[in-house]
Design a protein around this motif. Structure first.
Motif, PDB file in Angstrom:
ATOM      1  N   ALA A  39       0.835  -1.210   0.000  1.00 17.21           N
ATOM      2  CA  ALA A  39       0.000   0.000   0.000  1.00 17.21           C
ATOM      3  C   ALA A  39       0.864   1.251   0.000  1.00 17.21           C
ATOM      4  O   ALA A  39       0.552   2.244  -0.674  1.00 17.21           O
ATOM      5  CB  ALA A  39      -0.923  -0.003   1.221  1.00 17.21           C
ATOM      6  N   ILE A  40       1.976   1.233   0.753  1.00 17.79           N
ATOM      7  CA  ILE A  40       2.892   2.380   0.770  1.00 17.79           C
ATOM      8  C   ILE A  40       3.557   2.546  -0.591  1.00 17.79           C
ATOM      9  O   ILE A  40       3.629   3.655  -1.143  1.00 17.79           O
ATOM     10  CB  ILE A  40       3.951   2.202   1.877  1.00 17.79           C
ATOM     11  CG1 ILE A  40       3.276   2.101   3.248  1.00 17.79           C
ATOM     12  CG2 ILE A  40       4.953   3.361   1.855  1.00 17.79           C
ATOM     13  CD1 ILE A  40       4.222   1.713   4.372  1.00 17.79           C
ATOM     14  N   LEU A  41       4.049   1.447  -1.144  1.00 18.99           N
ATOM     15  CA  LEU A  41       4.710   1.495  -2.452  1.00 18.99           C
ATOM     16  C   LEU A  41       3.746   1.985  -3.529  1.00 18.99           C
ATOM     17  O   LEU A  41       4.111   2.798  -4.388  1.00 18.99           O
ATOM     18  CB  LEU A  41       5.246   0.114  -2.816  1.00 18.99           C
ATOM     19  CG  LEU A  41       6.303  -0.482  -1.876  1.00 18.99           C
ATOM     20  CD1 LEU A  41       6.634  -1.918  -2.290  1.00 18.99           C
ATOM     21  CD2 LEU A  41       7.569   0.358  -1.865  1.00 18.99           C
ATOM     22  N   ARG A 277      -4.847   8.927  -1.518  1.00 23.29           N
ATOM     23  CA  ARG A 277      -4.503   9.177  -0.116  1.00 23.29           C
ATOM     24  C   ARG A 277      -4.366   7.841   0.604  1.00 23.29           C
ATOM     25  O   ARG A 277      -4.944   6.838   0.188  1.00 23.29           O
ATOM     26  CB  ARG A 277      -5.597   9.998   0.587  1.00 23.29           C
ATOM     27  CG  ARG A 277      -6.018  11.264  -0.145  1.00 23.29           C
ATOM     28  CD  ARG A 277      -5.109  12.437   0.140  1.00 23.29           C
ATOM     29  NE  ARG A 277      -5.406  13.558  -0.754  1.00 23.29           N
ATOM     30  CZ  ARG A 277      -5.009  14.797  -0.567  1.00 23.29           C
ATOM     31  NH1 ARG A 277      -4.277  15.088   0.509  1.00 23.29           N
ATOM     32  NH2 ARG A 277      -5.292  15.745  -1.424  1.00 23.29           N
ATOM     33  N   LEU A 278      -3.634   7.856   1.700  1.00 27.31           N
ATOM     34  CA  LEU A 278      -3.449   6.631   2.468  1.00 27.31           C
ATOM     35  C   LEU A 278      -3.295   6.953   3.946  1.00 27.31           C
ATOM     36  O   LEU A 278      -2.510   7.817   4.324  1.00 27.31           O
ATOM     37  CB  LEU A 278      -2.211   5.865   1.979  1.00 27.31           C
ATOM     38  CG  LEU A 278      -1.876   4.561   2.714  1.00 27.31           C
ATOM     39  CD1 LEU A 278      -3.010   3.545   2.578  1.00 27.31           C
ATOM     40  CD2 LEU A 278      -0.562   3.976   2.190  1.00 27.31           C
ATOM     41  N   GLY A 279      -4.053   6.250   4.774  1.00 28.49           N
ATOM     42  CA  GLY A 279      -3.909   6.331   6.218  1.00 28.49           C
ATOM     43  C   GLY A 279      -3.414   4.997   6.744  1.00 28.49           C
ATOM     44  O   GLY A 279      -3.843   3.936   6.266  1.00 28.49           O
ATOM     45  N   LEU A 280      -2.500   5.030   7.710  1.00 25.94           N
ATOM     46  CA  LEU A 280      -1.947   3.812   8.290  1.00 25.94           C
ATOM     47  C   LEU A 280      -1.919   3.910   9.809  1.00 25.94           C
ATOM     48  O   LEU A 280      -1.643   4.984  10.359  1.00 25.94           O
ATOM     49  CB  LEU A 280      -0.530   3.529   7.786  1.00 25.94           C
ATOM     50  CG  LEU A 280      -0.347   3.381   6.282  1.00 25.94           C
ATOM     51  CD1 LEU A 280       0.188   4.687   5.685  1.00 25.94           C
ATOM     52  CD2 LEU A 280       0.606   2.232   5.940  1.00 25.94           C
ATOM     53  N   LEU A 281      -2.189   2.796  10.481  1.00 28.27           N
ATOM     54  CA  LEU A 281      -2.183   2.734  11.940  1.00 28.27           C
ATOM     55  C   LEU A 281      -1.305   1.578  12.390  1.00 28.27           C
ATOM     56  O   LEU A 281      -1.425   0.466  11.889  1.00 28.27           O
ATOM     57  CB  LEU A 281      -3.604   2.524  12.475  1.00 28.27           C
ATOM     58  CG  LEU A 281      -4.577   3.701  12.339  1.00 28.27           C
ATOM     59  CD1 LEU A 281      -6.003   3.224  12.586  1.00 28.27           C
ATOM     60  CD2 LEU A 281      -4.210   4.815  13.319  1.00 28.27           C
ATOM     61  N   VAL A 282      -0.412   1.839  13.334  1.00 27.89           N
ATOM     62  CA  VAL A 282       0.443   0.804  13.898  1.00 27.89           C
ATOM     63  C   VAL A 282      -0.328   0.094  15.010  1.00 27.89           C
ATOM     64  O   VAL A 282      -0.818   0.734  15.944  1.00 27.89           O
ATOM     65  CB  VAL A 282       1.743   1.404  14.471  1.00 27.89           C
ATOM     66  CG1 VAL A 282       2.582   0.312  15.131  1.00 27.89           C
ATOM     67  CG2 VAL A 282       2.533   2.100  13.380  1.00 27.89           C
ATOM     68  N   LEU A 283      -0.429  -1.230  14.904  1.00 25.49           N
ATOM     69  CA  LEU A 283      -1.059  -2.041  15.944  1.00 25.49           C
ATOM     70  C   LEU A 283       0.037  -2.744  16.739  1.00 25.49           C
ATOM     71  O   LEU A 283       0.833  -3.510  16.193  1.00 25.49           O
ATOM     72  CB  LEU A 283      -1.998  -3.081  15.322  1.00 25.49           C
ATOM     73  CG  LEU A 283      -2.725  -4.002  16.315  1.00 25.49           C
ATOM     74  CD1 LEU A 283      -3.689  -3.192  17.188  1.00 25.49           C
ATOM     75  CD2 LEU A 283      -3.481  -5.106  15.576  1.00 25.49           C
ATOM     76  N   HIS A 284       0.074  -2.483  18.038  1.00 27.07           N
ATOM     77  CA  HIS A 284       1.097  -3.077  18.900  1.00 27.07           C
ATOM     78  C   HIS A 284       0.635  -4.470  19.338  1.00 27.07           C
ATOM     79  O   HIS A 284      -0.012  -4.634  20.365  1.00 27.07           O
ATOM     80  CB  HIS A 284       1.354  -2.174  20.107  1.00 27.07           C
ATOM     81  CG  HIS A 284       1.991  -0.877  19.735  1.00 27.07           C
ATOM     82  ND1 HIS A 284       3.335  -0.629  19.885  1.00 27.07           N
ATOM     83  CD2 HIS A 284       1.471   0.251  19.184  1.00 27.07           C
ATOM     84  CE1 HIS A 284       3.630   0.588  19.451  1.00 27.07           C
ATOM     85  NE2 HIS A 284       2.504   1.143  19.020  1.00 27.07           N
ATOM     86  N   ASP A 285       0.999  -5.455  18.541  1.00 30.41           N
ATOM     87  CA  ASP A 285       0.555  -6.825  18.790  1.00 30.41           C
ATOM     88  C   ASP A 285       1.735  -7.787  18.917  1.00 30.41           C
ATOM     89  O   ASP A 285       1.612  -8.977  18.658  1.00 30.41           O
ATOM     90  CB  ASP A 285      -0.380  -7.296  17.667  1.00 30.41           C
ATOM     91  CG  ASP A 285       0.260  -7.228  16.289  1.00 30.41           C
ATOM     92  OD1 ASP A 285       1.395  -6.719  16.171  1.00 30.41           O
ATOM     93  OD2 ASP A 285      -0.370  -7.687  15.314  1.00 30.41           O
ATOM     94  N   ASP A 286       2.903  -7.258  19.317  1.00 29.76           N
ATOM     95  CA  ASP A 286       4.112  -8.071  19.388  1.00 29.76           C
ATOM     96  C   ASP A 286       4.697  -8.025  20.799  1.00 29.76           C
ATOM     97  O   ASP A 286       5.628  -7.266  21.086  1.00 29.76           O
ATOM     98  CB  ASP A 286       5.141  -7.579  18.363  1.00 29.76           C
ATOM     99  CG  ASP A 286       6.235  -8.600  18.099  1.00 29.76           C
ATOM    100  OD1 ASP A 286       6.619  -9.307  19.047  1.00 29.76           O
ATOM    101  OD2 ASP A 286       6.707  -8.680  16.949  1.00 29.76           O
TER     102      ASP A 286
END
Length: 336
Positions: A39-41, A277-286
């Motif tokens: 998606a970023i690329l 446009r693009l929105g991204l969210l980091v999910l802390h699952d590690d």
């Protein structure tokens, strides 16, 4: 015979070249291949393709990144909160009344769990006591002196600037290489982040948008100074992030990265614009490599960096990309 061997060797080199070249030119080597990385690329390809429907001129390409929990660790407390608590402890001998006055008494007790439950009012009192009553230059010196000595109390690692996410540094560099201006848009203190933004992120101070306290202009014998006052000027969180982008950047981003409910409006504002446009969210699952918290998707709840189920539902409905730290990132920290 010699020619035959030489031909075979050359052929092998050329056949292997595409694979070697691909490995060398991957702009996001710490990201696992998959829909999030793609998606970023794809966004970058769309906005940089001259003549394409999504093309954006280089001077107009903007990317915004939240900081706490998006570009570096925010557990068990935000980096600036650790600074404030350390400074409060150092100031305590000059304030014996703090031993029996909240929230200062809790800080001096060392109860990090209780500090994690502080209200916004509590933090405002702590910030007023530890961040004001000095010039802007003196505050910058305090932060610069503290950073090298800072330690994350859970990970037992420091300084806090070493707990930066390598995949995000790569994303910033990749976007800048493709004509984007990268901004830090944070609920943290603007002046605090500006002291290290260039060294840590490659982001100049003027491209940091954050919360700030009021300042007062004073003329002294040494010349003019800006004195920090114990009152809030601007809160760059929630809807404040959309306002801050408009006030201090003056243009809507093409891509925005966040990780919590405080970033919701920034992603809504970004992705509501025309064009690609693009929105991204980091999910802390590690939990193994960093922390696991949400409470989205059944992860443990957290008052620090809350990623609610309603935010996850909105992300899915709006087509925002959710970055799984566990699945999308080969490595997490820039410094092992």
């Amino acid at each position: 015979m010699l020619h035959s061997r030489l031909f075979t060797t050359i052929a092998a080199i050329f056949l292997a070249a595409p694979t070697v070249l691909a490995a060398q030119t991957d702009p996001l080597p710490s990201w696992n291949d998959g829909p999030t990385k793609q998606a970023i690329l794809d966004l970058v390809t769309a906005v940089t393709a001259e003549g394409g429907s999504g093309y954006v001129a280089p001077g107009d390409r903007i990317a915004t990144f939240d900081q706490d929990g998006t570009t570096w660790v925010e557990q068990p407390l935000y980096g600036q909160a650790l600074f404030a608590l350390d400074r409060l402890t150092r100031m305590a001998p000059q304030h014996p009344e703090w031993k029996s006055t909240e929230p200062f008494a809790t800080v001096l007790s060392g109860d990090h769990a209780a500090m994690g439950r502080f209200s916004e009012k509590d933090w405002l009192e702590i910030v007023a006591a530890t961040h004001a009553g000095m010039s802007a230059a003196d505050f910058e010196t305090l932060v610069a002196d503290w950073l090298p000595k800072s330690v994350n109390p859970v990970l037992k690692r420091g300084p806090v600037t070493s707990l930066v996410y390598q995949p995000m540094l790569e994303a910033m560099a990749y976007l800048r290489d493709n004509g984007f201006r990268t901004y830090i848009v944070t609920g943290g203190g603007q002046d605090f982040v500006r002291t290290y933004a260039r060294d840590v992120y490659g982001v100049p101070p003027e491209q940091v948008v954050g919360s700030s306290i009021a300042t007062k202009y004073e003329m002294t014998d040494a010349g003019p100074v800006l004195m920090r006052e114990p009152k809030v000027f601007f809160v760059d969180d929630g809807e404040g992030k959309a306002k801050g982008i408009e006030l201090f950047i003056g243009a809507r981003p093409q891509i925005a990265f966040g990780n919590s409910d405080g970033d919701r409006e920034m992603l809504e504002w970004t992705t509501a614009g025309a064009g690609r446009r693009l929105g991204l969210l980091v999910l802390h699952d590690d939990k193994a490599r960093e922390f696991a918290y949400g409470p989205a998707d059944g992860l443990p709840d957290s008052k620090v960096g809350t990623f609610s189920q309603s935010l996850m539902d909105e992300a899915k409905a709006r087509g925002w990309a959710v970055i799984s730290m566990e699945s999308d990132w080969k490595t997490i920290f820039a410094v092992p």
